[in-house]
Design a protein around this motif. Structure first.
Motif, mmCIF file in Angstrom:
data_model
loop_
_atom_site.group_PDB
_atom_site.id
_atom_site.type_symbol
_atom_site.label_atom_id
_atom_site.label_comp_id
_atom_site.label_asym_id
_atom_site.label_seq_id
_atom_site.Cartn_x
_atom_site.Cartn_y
_atom_site.Cartn_z
ATOM 1 N N ASN A 59 0.809 -1.222 0.000
ATOM 2 C CA ASN A 59 0.000 0.000 0.000
ATOM 3 C C ASN A 59 0.841 1.270 0.000
ATOM 4 O OD1 ASN A 59 -2.364 -1.536 0.107
ATOM 5 N ND2 ASN A 59 -2.318 -1.620 2.350
ATOM 6 N N ARG A 60 2.139 1.156 -0.078
ATOM 7 C CA ARG A 60 3.000 2.334 -0.041
ATOM 8 C C ARG A 60 2.841 3.136 -1.332
ATOM 9 N NH1 ARG A 60 7.325 3.676 3.239
ATOM 10 N NH2 ARG A 60 8.783 5.204 2.401
ATOM 11 N N GLN A 61 2.678 4.441 -1.184
ATOM 12 C CA GLN A 61 2.502 5.296 -2.361
ATOM 13 C C GLN A 61 3.847 5.601 -3.007
ATOM 14 O OE1 GLN A 61 -0.552 5.672 -3.407
ATOM 15 N NE2 GLN A 61 -1.111 4.525 -1.574
ATOM 16 N N LYS A 62 3.827 5.816 -4.315
ATOM 17 C CA LYS A 62 5.072 6.035 -5.052
ATOM 18 C C LYS A 62 5.460 7.503 -5.177
ATOM 19 C CE LYS A 62 5.046 1.795 -7.816
ATOM 20 N NZ LYS A 62 5.144 1.229 -9.184
ATOM 21 N N VAL A 63 4.519 8.414 -4.993
ATOM 22 C CA VAL A 63 4.805 9.834 -5.192
ATOM 23 C C VAL A 63 4.428 10.606 -3.931
ATOM 24 C CG1 VAL A 63 4.298 11.908 -6.532
ATOM 25 C CG2 VAL A 63 4.465 9.682 -7.677
ATOM 26 N N THR A 64 5.365 11.416 -3.443
ATOM 27 C CA THR A 64 5.109 12.281 -2.292
ATOM 28 C C THR A 64 5.546 13.693 -2.626
ATOM 29 O OG1 THR A 64 5.401 10.493 -0.691
ATOM 30 C CG2 THR A 64 5.629 12.736 0.132
ATOM 31 N N LEU A 65 4.651 14.641 -2.396
ATOM 32 C CA LEU A 65 4.951 16.062 -2.536
ATOM 33 C C LEU A 65 5.106 16.640 -1.138
ATOM 34 C CD1 LEU A 65 5.105 18.566 -4.476
ATOM 35 C CD2 LEU A 65 2.672 18.909 -3.964
ATOM 36 N N THR A 66 6.246 17.277 -0.890
ATOM 37 C CA THR A 66 6.537 17.841 0.417
ATOM 38 C C THR A 66 6.693 19.351 0.311
ATOM 39 O OG1 THR A 66 7.656 15.835 1.170
ATOM 40 C CG2 THR A 66 8.150 17.860 2.360
ATOM 41 N N TRP B 98 13.024 35.830 18.883
ATOM 42 C CA TRP B 98 12.777 34.927 20.000
ATOM 43 C C TRP B 98 13.246 33.498 19.712
ATOM 44 C CZ3 TRP B 98 8.497 38.103 18.459
ATOM 45 C CH2 TRP B 98 8.318 39.214 19.278
ATOM 46 N N GLY B 99 13.371 33.138 18.444
ATOM 47 C CA GLY B 99 13.747 31.771 18.093
ATOM 48 C C GLY B 99 13.365 31.471 16.660
ATOM 49 N N CYS B 100 12.639 30.391 16.435
ATOM 50 C CA CYS B 100 12.255 30.027 15.071
ATOM 51 C C CYS B 100 11.038 29.129 15.104
ATOM 52 C CB CYS B 100 13.408 29.330 14.348
ATOM 53 S SG CYS B 100 13.866 27.725 15.058
ATOM 54 N N TRP B 101 10.390 29.000 13.950
ATOM 55 C CA TRP B 101 9.343 28.001 13.785
ATOM 56 C C TRP B 101 9.507 27.352 12.428
ATOM 57 C CZ3 TRP B 101 5.580 28.037 9.994
ATOM 58 C CH2 TRP B 101 5.346 29.251 9.334
ATOM 59 N N PHE B 102 8.974 26.135 12.327
ATOM 60 C CA PHE B 102 9.120 25.353 11.097
ATOM 61 C C PHE B 102 7.928 24.411 10.960
ATOM 62 C CE2 PHE B 102 10.352 21.373 9.031
ATOM 63 C CZ PHE B 102 10.801 21.835 7.807
ATOM 64 N N TYR B 103 7.507 24.179 9.720
ATOM 65 C CA TYR B 103 6.511 23.131 9.478
ATOM 66 C C TYR B 103 6.788 22.483 8.134
ATOM 67 C CZ TYR B 103 3.964 25.812 5.923
ATOM 68 O OH TYR B 103 3.634 26.470 4.780
ATOM 69 N N PHE B 104 6.300 21.261 7.979
ATOM 70 C CA PHE B 104 6.261 20.615 6.673
ATOM 71 C C PHE B 104 4.933 19.887 6.545
ATOM 72 C CE2 PHE B 104 7.776 16.887 9.033
ATOM 73 C CZ PHE B 104 6.995 15.882 8.485
ATOM 74 N N VAL B 105 4.511 19.661 5.294
ATOM 75 C CA VAL B 105 3.340 18.852 4.980
ATOM 76 C C VAL B 105 3.743 17.857 3.902
ATOM 77 C CG1 VAL B 105 0.972 18.809 4.148
ATOM 78 C CG2 VAL B 105 1.759 20.743 5.521
ATOM 79 N N ASP B 106 3.520 16.581 4.166
ATOM 80 C CA ASP B 106 3.732 15.507 3.191
ATOM 81 C C ASP B 106 2.394 15.130 2.571
ATOM 82 O OD1 ASP B 106 6.427 15.103 3.226
ATOM 83 O OD2 ASP B 106 6.384 13.380 4.568
ATOM 84 N N LEU B 107 2.304 15.169 1.257
ATOM 85 C CA LEU B 107 1.101 14.750 0.543
ATOM 86 C C LEU B 107 1.437 13.502 -0.264
ATOM 87 C CD1 LEU B 107 -0.041 18.254 -0.783
ATOM 88 C CD2 LEU B 107 -0.741 17.112 1.337
ATOM 89 N N ASP B 108 0.907 12.350 0.142
ATOM 90 C CA ASP B 108 1.126 11.091 -0.569
ATOM 91 C C ASP B 108 0.035 10.928 -1.612
ATOM 92 O OD1 ASP B 108 3.378 10.349 0.862
ATOM 93 O OD2 ASP B 108 2.197 9.402 2.442
ATOM 94 N N MET B 109 0.447 10.706 -2.861
ATOM 95 C CA MET B 109 -0.512 10.702 -3.967
ATOM 96 C C MET B 109 -0.444 9.407 -4.761
ATOM 97 S SD MET B 109 0.027 14.629 -5.263
ATOM 98 C CE MET B 109 1.801 14.409 -5.398
ATOM 99 N N SER B 110 -1.628 8.929 -5.150
ATOM 100 C CA SER B 110 -1.729 7.819 -6.085
ATOM 101 C C SER B 110 -2.184 8.378 -7.425
ATOM 102 C CB SER B 110 -2.728 6.768 -5.570
ATOM 103 O OG SER B 110 -4.043 7.286 -5.603
ATOM 104 N N SER C 104 -3.029 10.762 1.458
ATOM 105 C CA SER C 104 -2.859 11.181 2.845
ATOM 106 C C SER C 104 -2.144 12.526 2.908
ATOM 107 C CB SER C 104 -2.059 10.136 3.633
ATOM 108 O OG SER C 104 -0.734 10.037 3.124
ATOM 109 N N ALA C 105 -2.279 13.166 4.062
ATOM 110 C CA ALA C 105 -1.561 14.410 4.358
ATOM 111 C C ALA C 105 -1.061 14.315 5.786
ATOM 112 C CB ALA C 105 -2.473 15.617 4.185
ATOM 113 N N TYR C 106 0.243 14.508 5.965
ATOM 114 C CA TYR C 106 0.865 14.398 7.292
ATOM 115 C C TYR C 106 1.678 15.656 7.549
ATOM 116 C CZ TYR C 106 3.850 12.819 11.111
ATOM 117 O OH TYR C 106 4.504 12.725 12.306
ATOM 118 N N THR C 107 1.627 16.178 8.777
ATOM 119 C CA THR C 107 2.338 17.412 9.076
ATOM 120 C C THR C 107 3.075 17.314 10.398
ATOM 121 O OG1 THR C 107 2.121 19.825 9.287
ATOM 122 C CG2 THR C 107 0.401 18.494 10.293
ATOM 123 N N GLN C 108 4.166 18.057 10.488
ATOM 124 C CA GLN C 108 4.839 18.332 11.743
ATOM 125 C C GLN C 108 5.095 19.829 11.795
ATOM 126 O OE1 GLN C 108 8.399 15.982 12.274
ATOM 127 N NE2 GLN C 108 7.283 14.048 12.327
#
Length: 237
Positions: free
Chosen positions: A40-47, A56-68, A74-78
Motif C-alpha cells: 500500500n505504499r505510495q510512489k509519489v510524495t509532494l513535500t 525569539w527563536g524560530c518556527w518550522f513546518y512541513f506537509v507531506d502529501l502522498d498521492m496515487s 494522505s496528508a501528514y504534518t509536523q
C-alpha cells in the motif's frame, strides 16, 4: 514517506534570510523493493516546507502529501516552535505537534516538548542539532490509545564542493507500541544527498531506513526493518 524537520538545518546552511520555503517531489521505490510487505505504499510524495526565524527563536513546518494515480491518499504534518533560552545560546525550548489524515483513518497525533542544542560553523556550511523530548501520543481513532513516550532526534547538514553538493539527514529514536501494546524502540533515519544546479533547483535522493516504524501489510511476514530509497527534485523559493 515521513519527513521530519532536518530541512531546517538544510535551509539554514549558508543562508542568512529569516524565511525560507521549498517544495520537494519524491518518487518512492519502496513498493518495488517490498512488493508484499509495502503493497500500500505510495510512489509519489509532494513535500512543502517553510522555516522562519525571529528574535525569539524560530518556527518550522512541513506537509507531506502522498498521492496515487487516482487520489491524494494522505496528508501528514509536523510543526514546531523553538524559543532561545538566551541571546546567542545554542540551547532552545522546543514545542512540537505531529499528525495528519489519510483516506481511511487519521494518523495518531502526538505532542512533544523538550530542549534542543543547535550548532553551526561560522560560514553555516556545517550544521547539526540534537533534541531530547517528552512525547505524548493521543487517542486518535478507534484502535489507538494515549500513551507516554520519549524521543531523541539528531539532525545534520553539510555543504561541500563549493556548495554544489549537500548531504543532510535525520536519525530519530523513540518508544513506540505495537498493536498488542507491547513497547518497542522505533528507529527512523533519512539521509539525503542533493546536487544543487542553482540556488533554487536541486536533484537528489533520500534513503529511508527504519525499524519498528512501517506497518507490514504481509500477514506471513515478520519483517520490521525496511530500506526505502527515493529519487527527488527540489525547488527553493
Amino acid at each position: 514517506m515521513r519527513k521530519t524537520f532536518f530541512a531546517l538545518l538544510l535551509l539554514m546552511s549558508g543562508m542568512t534570510a529569516v524565511a525560507q520555503r521549498n517544495i520537494q517531489l519524491h518518487y518512492d521505490l519502496g513498493r518495488n523493493i517490498y512488493s508484499a510487505e509495502e503493497a500500500n505504499r505510495q510512489k509519489v510524495t509532494l513535500t512543502m516546507e517553510q522555516f522562519n526565524a525571529d528574535k525569539w527563536g524560530c518556527w518550522f513546518y512541513f506537509v507531506d502529501l502522498d498521492m496515487s494515480s487516482r487520489f491524494m491518499e494522505s496528508a501528514y504534518t509536523q510543526i514546531f516552535r523553538e524559543f532561545n533560552l538566551a541571546e546567542h545560546s545554542p540551547i532552545a525550548f522546543h514545542l512540537e505537534y505531529n499528525g495528519g489524515l489519510n483516506r481511511n483513518m487519521s494518523y495518531q497525533q502526538a505532542g512533544l516538548v523538550g530542549f534542543s542544542y543547535n550548532w553551526h560553523s561560522p560560514d553555516f556550511s556545517k550544521t547539526w542539532s540534537a533534541q531530547l523530548m517528552y512525547k505524548q501520543f493521543f487517542r486518535s481513532y478507534e484502535y489507538t490509545h494515549s500513551y507516554a513516550s520519549a524521543e531523541l532526534s539528531l539532525f545534520w547538514a553539510l555543504n561541500f564542493a563549493n556548495r554544489k553538493c549537500t548531504f543532510s539527514g535525520i536519525a530519530e529514536f523513540w518508544r513506540d507500541e505495537k498493536i498488542n501494546r507491547h513497547g518497542c524502540l522505533a528507529i527512523l533515519a533519512e539521509p539525503q544527498f542533493w546536487y544543487n544546479f542553482t540556488n533554487h533547483f536541486s536533484v537528489g535522493t533520500e534513503w529511508e531506513f527504519s525499524n519498528n516504524f512501517i506497518h507490514n501489510t504481509d500477514p506471513e511476514s515478520t519483517k520490521t526493518f525496511f530500506w526505502n530509497p527515493t529519487v527527488a527534485v527540489k525547488w527553493n523559493f
